[in-house]
Motif scaffolding. Structure first.
Motif, short mmCIF file in Angstrom:
data_model
loop_
_atom_site.label_atom_id
_atom_site.label_comp_id
_atom_site.label_asym_id
_atom_site.label_seq_id
_atom_site.Cartn_x
_atom_site.Cartn_y
_atom_site.Cartn_z
N GLY A 294 0.79 -1.22 0.00
CA GLY A 294 0.00 0.00 0.00
C GLY A 294 0.82 1.27 0.00
O GLY A 294 0.44 2.27 -0.62
N THR A 295 1.96 1.27 0.71
CA THR A 295 2.78 2.47 0.77
C THR A 295 3.59 2.69 -0.50
O THR A 295 4.26 3.71 -0.64
N PHE A 296 3.53 1.74 -1.43
CA PHE A 296 4.25 1.87 -2.70
C PHE A 296 3.37 2.46 -3.79
O PHE A 296 3.80 2.60 -4.93
N LEU A 297 2.12 2.78 -3.45
CA LEU A 297 1.16 3.26 -4.43
C LEU A 297 0.93 4.76 -4.26
O LEU A 297 1.06 5.30 -3.16
N THR A 298 0.54 5.42 -5.35
CA THR A 298 0.15 6.83 -5.25
C THR A 298 -1.22 6.92 -4.59
O THR A 298 -1.94 5.93 -4.45
N GLN A 299 -1.59 8.13 -4.20
CA GLN A 299 -2.91 8.32 -3.60
C GLN A 299 -4.02 7.89 -4.55
O GLN A 299 -5.00 7.25 -4.13
N ASP A 300 -3.90 8.24 -5.81
CA ASP A 300 -4.92 7.85 -6.79
C ASP A 300 -4.97 6.33 -6.94
O ASP A 300 -6.06 5.75 -7.05
N GLU A 301 -3.81 5.69 -6.93
CA GLU A 301 -3.78 4.23 -7.04
C GLU A 301 -4.39 3.58 -5.82
O GLU A 301 -5.11 2.57 -5.93
N GLN A 302 -4.11 4.12 -4.64
CA GLN A 302 -4.70 3.56 -3.42
C GLN A 302 -6.23 3.57 -3.51
O GLN A 302 -6.89 2.57 -3.20
N ALA A 303 -6.78 4.70 -3.92
CA ALA A 303 -8.24 4.81 -4.05
C ALA A 303 -8.76 3.84 -5.10
O ALA A 303 -9.82 3.20 -4.91
N ALA A 304 -8.04 3.70 -6.21
CA ALA A 304 -8.47 2.80 -7.27
C ALA A 304 -8.47 1.35 -6.81
O ALA A 304 -9.35 0.56 -7.18
N VAL A 305 -7.47 0.96 -6.00
CA VAL A 305 -7.41 -0.41 -5.48
C VAL A 305 -8.58 -0.67 -4.54
O VAL A 305 -9.21 -1.74 -4.60
N ILE A 306 -8.90 0.29 -3.66
CA ILE A 306 -10.05 0.12 -2.79
C ILE A 306 -11.32 -0.09 -3.62
O ILE A 306 -12.09 -1.03 -3.39
N ARG A 307 -11.53 0.78 -4.60
CA ARG A 307 -12.74 0.67 -5.43
C ARG A 307 -12.79 -0.67 -6.16
O ARG A 307 -13.86 -1.30 -6.26
N ALA A 308 -11.64 -1.14 -6.63
CA ALA A 308 -11.60 -2.40 -7.38
C ALA A 308 -11.94 -3.58 -6.48
O ALA A 308 -12.67 -4.50 -6.89
N PHE A 309 -11.43 -3.59 -5.24
CA PHE A 309 -11.76 -4.69 -4.34
C PHE A 309 -13.21 -4.61 -3.88
O PHE A 309 -13.86 -5.65 -3.70
N VAL A 310 -13.74 -3.39 -3.67
CA VAL A 310 -15.16 -3.26 -3.35
C VAL A 310 -16.00 -3.87 -4.46
O VAL A 310 -16.95 -4.63 -4.20
N LYS A 311 -15.65 -3.58 -5.69
CA LYS A 311 -16.38 -4.14 -6.83
C LYS A 311 -16.24 -5.66 -6.88
O LYS A 311 -17.20 -6.38 -7.17
N SER A 312 -15.05 -6.17 -6.56
CA SER A 312 -14.79 -7.60 -6.70
C SER A 312 -15.64 -8.46 -5.78
O SER A 312 -15.96 -9.60 -6.10
N VAL A 313 -16.00 -7.92 -4.61
CA VAL A 313 -16.78 -8.71 -3.65
C VAL A 313 -18.27 -8.43 -3.77
O VAL A 313 -19.08 -9.04 -3.05
N ASP A 314 -18.64 -7.50 -4.63
CA ASP A 314 -20.06 -7.23 -4.95
C ASP A 314 -20.88 -6.95 -3.69
O ASP A 314 -22.00 -7.44 -3.54
N GLY A 315 -20.28 -6.22 -2.76
CA GLY A 315 -21.02 -5.82 -1.56
C GLY A 315 -21.18 -6.90 -0.51
O GLY A 315 -21.83 -6.67 0.52
N LYS A 316 -20.60 -8.08 -0.73
CA LYS A 316 -20.79 -9.19 0.22
C LYS A 316 -19.92 -9.07 1.46
O LYS A 316 -20.23 -9.66 2.50
N LEU A 317 -18.80 -8.36 1.36
CA LEU A 317 -17.85 -8.27 2.46
C LEU A 317 -17.40 -6.83 2.65
O LEU A 317 -17.34 -6.06 1.68
N PRO A 318 -17.02 -6.47 3.88
CA PRO A 318 -16.41 -5.15 4.06
C PRO A 318 -14.98 -5.13 3.52
O PRO A 318 -14.23 -6.09 3.68
N ILE A 319 -14.63 -4.03 2.87
CA ILE A 319 -13.26 -3.79 2.45
C ILE A 319 -12.64 -2.81 3.44
O ILE A 319 -13.17 -1.72 3.67
N ILE A 320 -11.54 -3.22 4.02
CA ILE A 320 -10.86 -2.46 5.06
C ILE A 320 -9.55 -1.95 4.47
O ILE A 320 -8.79 -2.72 3.89
N ALA A 321 -9.29 -0.65 4.62
CA ALA A 321 -8.12 -0.03 4.00
C ALA A 321 -7.02 0.17 5.03
O ALA A 321 -7.27 0.67 6.14
N GLY A 322 -5.79 -0.19 4.66
CA GLY A 322 -4.65 0.19 5.47
C GLY A 322 -4.46 1.69 5.43
O GLY A 322 -4.44 2.30 4.36
#
Length: 309
Positions: free
Chosen positions: A53-81
């Protein structure tokens, strides 16, 4: 009241990259949807150590969160470091995580404390400010005892009593402290969800916790859920059998020269399981030594972890 239940397995996924170093969103979809389909997986912690996570830009961090949220289709909470050094910087990072769809945050210590230690009361203030300014529910993160960023028992009890703190990820890696402090925390904070992150000591810690929050959950979620259930049942024999079956994987991934190498090894193991196509990482991580990939693939086979799909 924070309604996030992590009593089970919470993997900390890697961040897959394309060979050119850009984020591989197709691989995030494969990894997140697979983990999210497994009964007993309670959430995913992204952008942690395993997630680079610390190797990513701020925009990339947000994009990764959004991508994992999409991947679980609302079934699980996504927790961000949440890893920003300064408290206000971390609060801004937490706000961005909320905007990207994160349900909670894993708040890291200020990393200057690793070298210099912390002033009494500073960790408590960090948790207070980040929660008050972002509204993001927080997991207390206990660092290893060998670092100066490890929290003493009083600090752990103070933070865990604060509004917004609903769980603890404990990686103290000192079994004397674990065996004496966990019962006190359990007694004094009975509503706090206690999660071990001792990837290499899961057998020892399986009997005292509500769940595992581990990078190991990327590669062996099915077996780790077996171990969690055995631990909760007090079934040492079964928990030991899972531990022994996974030992080749544990050794090839976590018994390396540096714990940081475990992130690279996790990616090789995900290749062996059929989720990733290659084990590309970002600097300052480097590829593993020659022969490591074959060793990790052999360990996955020896532990009877099948290819996915």
């Amino acid at each position: 009241m924070i309604n996030i239940d992590l009593r089970g397995l919470t993997p900390a996924p890697v961040t897959p990259f394309n060979r050119d170093g850009s984020i591989d969103f197709d691989a995030i979809q494969r990894l997140g949807s697979w983990l999210g389909s497994i009964d007993g997986v309670k959430g995913l912690v992204v952008l942690g150590h395993a997630g680079e996570g610390t190797f990513l830009t701020q925009d990339e961090q947000a994009a990764v969160i959004r991508a994992f949220v999409k991947s679980v289709d609302g079934k699980l909470p996504i927790i961000a470091g949440i890893t920003g050094e300064g408290t206000e910087v971390a609060a801004l990072e937490a706000k961005r995580a909320v905007a990207a769809g994160a349900s909670a945050g894993l708040l890291y210590p200020s990393h200057g404390w690793l070298r210099f230690g912390y002033q009494d009361g500073a960790p408590q203030d960090r948790y207070r400010v980040v929660y008050e300014e972002s509204g993001l529910p927080l997991i207390l993160f206990q660092y290893p005892d060998v670092t100066k960023a490890t929290y003493n028992l009083k600090t752990l009890l103070d933070i865990s009593a604060q509004p917004g703190v609903f769980a603890m990820k404990n990686g103290v890696r000192n079994m004397r402290r674990w065996d004496t402090e966990i019962p006190v925390i359990r007694r004094e904070r009975p509503d706090l969800q206690i999660l071990t992150c001792h990837d290499e000591y899961l057998l020892h810690t399986a009997f005292d916790v509500d769940g595992f929050l581990v990078g190991y959950g990327n590669i062996a979620p099915e077996a780790l859920i077996e171990m969690i259930n055995a631990g909760k049942a007090g079934d040492y024999k079964k928990a030991r059998a899972v531990h022994d079956r996974l030992l080749p994987v544990t050794k090839s991934v976590y018994h390396r020269g540096s714990h940081m190498e475990g992130t690279v090894a996790l990616k090789h193991a995900l290749v062996a399981r059929g989720i990733l196509e290659h084990a590309t990482v970002r600097s300052p991580l480097l590829p593993l030594e020659q022969g490591a990939e074959e060793e990790i693939h052999a360990a996955i086979r020896a532990s009877e972890l099948p290819r996915v799909g």
